[in-house]
Design a protein around this motif. Structure first.
Motif, PDB file in Angstrom:
ATOM      1  N   THR A   1       0.851  -1.194   0.000  1.00  0.00           N
ATOM      2  CA  THR A   1       0.000   0.000   0.000  1.00  0.00           C
ATOM      3  C   THR A   1       0.888   1.245   0.000  1.00  0.00           C
ATOM      4  OG1 THR A   1      -0.110   0.049   2.409  1.00  0.00           O
ATOM      5  CG2 THR A   1      -1.791  -1.241   1.259  1.00  0.00           C
ATOM      6  N   SER A   2       0.262   2.410   0.008  1.00  0.00           N
ATOM      7  CA  SER A   2       1.024   3.661  -0.027  1.00  0.00           C
ATOM      8  C   SER A   2       1.957   3.792   1.168  1.00  0.00           C
ATOM      9  CB  SER A   2       0.060   4.852  -0.083  1.00  0.00           C
ATOM     10  OG  SER A   2      -0.819   4.838   1.031  1.00  0.00           O
ATOM     11  N   SER A   3       1.545   3.258   2.308  1.00  0.00           N
ATOM     12  CA  SER A   3       2.393   3.339   3.500  1.00  0.00           C
ATOM     13  C   SER A   3       3.634   2.469   3.375  1.00  0.00           C
ATOM     14  CB  SER A   3       1.606   2.923   4.747  1.00  0.00           C
ATOM     15  OG  SER A   3       1.172   1.574   4.639  1.00  0.00           O
TER      16      SER A   3
ATOM     17  N   LYS B   1      -4.843  -2.873  -1.043  1.00  0.00           N
ATOM     18  CA  LYS B   1      -4.791  -3.852   0.042  1.00  0.00           C
ATOM     19  C   LYS B   1      -3.629  -4.796  -0.184  1.00  0.00           C
ATOM     20  CE  LYS B   1      -7.699  -7.526  -1.932  1.00  0.00           C
ATOM     21  NZ  LYS B   1      -8.836  -8.439  -1.683  1.00  0.00           N
ATOM     22  N   VAL B   2      -3.243  -5.497   0.866  1.00  0.00           N
ATOM     23  CA  VAL B   2      -2.259  -6.568   0.756  1.00  0.00           C
ATOM     24  C   VAL B   2      -2.947  -7.873   1.132  1.00  0.00           C
ATOM     25  CG1 VAL B   2      -0.349  -5.018   1.293  1.00  0.00           C
ATOM     26  CG2 VAL B   2      -1.434  -6.317   3.134  1.00  0.00           C
TER      27      VAL B   2
ATOM     28  N   ASP C   1      -9.030 -11.969  -5.321  1.00  0.00           N
ATOM     29  CA  ASP C   1      -8.241 -11.361  -4.251  1.00  0.00           C
ATOM     30  C   ASP C   1      -6.901 -10.844  -4.758  1.00  0.00           C
ATOM     31  OD1 ASP C   1      -9.995 -12.020  -1.940  1.00  0.00           O
ATOM     32  OD2 ASP C   1      -9.535 -14.076  -2.540  1.00  0.00           O
ATOM     33  N   LEU C   2      -6.383 -11.472  -5.796  1.00  0.00           N
ATOM     34  CA  LEU C   2      -5.162 -11.035  -6.450  1.00  0.00           C
ATOM     35  C   LEU C   2      -5.192 -11.530  -7.883  1.00  0.00           C
ATOM     36  CD1 LEU C   2      -2.124 -13.235  -5.296  1.00  0.00           C
ATOM     37  CD2 LEU C   2      -4.457 -13.715  -4.590  1.00  0.00           C
TER      38      LEU C   2
ATOM     39  N   GLY D   1      -6.537  -2.412  -7.649  1.00  0.00           N
ATOM     40  CA  GLY D   1      -5.698  -2.204  -6.486  1.00  0.00           C
ATOM     41  C   GLY D   1      -5.254  -3.465  -5.784  1.00  0.00           C
ATOM     42  N   VAL D   2      -5.561  -4.638  -6.355  1.00  0.00           N
ATOM     43  CA  VAL D   2      -5.166  -5.892  -5.702  1.00  0.00           C
ATOM     44  C   VAL D   2      -3.707  -6.210  -6.012  1.00  0.00           C
ATOM     45  CG1 VAL D   2      -7.522  -6.803  -5.783  1.00  0.00           C
ATOM     46  CG2 VAL D   2      -5.926  -7.304  -7.657  1.00  0.00           C
TER      47      VAL D   2
END
Length: 217
Positions: free
Chosen positions: A25-27, A34-35, A100-101, A133-134
């Motif tokens: 993620t951005s952090s 999401k991870v 999920d991915l 975003g996965v």
């Protein structure tokens, strides 16, 4: 009434399947929304205690870099409206089918399946990263010479996203391990069902300084 006995499985395993987290993620310096974490099992499948099962199974779906060839009609119909756009294909997998991915399969770079260039593969990677975003799996063609040429550029295009890259064999382990180290990805090592050969590929990767905690076999 006949009651079937419940099978008992000895819980004497001392090891466990590694847990591995994919995506950033951005952090974490990435752009994923999401991870996901997989692995962690301490028992055999359908045996032992519930507490030792590990992470829940996830659904990963394929997105091809080129229109699928020779698929059964019933399957091709599900994706016929998006096969010309990997980005739209990815969106459909996530939003309609709940993936999920995603695994981007670079079938089109195979010299016998279109011989697409590294630039084409990079464009596909960037478009899918932007569309969803996965977390992503980046899967080469299986042709070592072409994968050694293309996958470093694909890896760089997804730098910092903590993707899962593969597949690593004795013929390409040097280049794929080097790019995973440089770009912050994890690796898929591939070997036939021979424990000694499987161990050898992992040893080669480990000898290059790659942590086995970031390897999926």
């Amino acid at each position: 009434d006949l009651k079937m006995p419940v099978p008992q499985v000895a819980s004497n395993f001392v090891g466990s399947v590694n847990r591995i987290t994919l995506g950033a993620t951005s952090s974490d310096g990435g752009t994923r929304s999401k991870v996901v974490t997989v692995g962690g099992a301490k028992n055999v499948v359908f045996g032992g205690s519930v507490e030792d099962i590990g992470e829940k199974p996830l659904i990963a779906m394929d997105v091809l870099d080129t229109a699928a060839q020779n698929w059964p009609q019933v399957l091709a119909e599900c994706f016929s409206d998006v096969m010309d756009s990997p980005a739209n294909w990815a969106i459909k997998c996530v939003e309609e089918f709940g993936a999920d991915l995603l695994c981007i399969k670079f079938d089109g770079i195979d010299p016998d399946e279109g011989n697409k260039s590294a630039d084409d593969a990079v464009a596909v990677t960037k478009s899918v990263l932007k569309a969803v975003g996965v977390p992503l799996v980046l899967w080469g063609s299986g042709i070592n010479e072409k994968d050694n040429e293309v996958m470093p550029k694909v890896s760089e295009a997804a730098k910092g996203e903590n993707c899962l890259i593969g597949t690593v064999t004795e013929g390409n382990y040097k280049s794929l391990t080097a790019i995973a180290l440089a770009d912050g990805h994890s690796l898929i090592t591939e070997a036939p069902l021979d424990i000694n050969i499987a161990k050898q590929v992992n040893i080669l990767v480990s000898d290059m300084g790659f942590p086995l905690e970031r390897v999926v076999t």
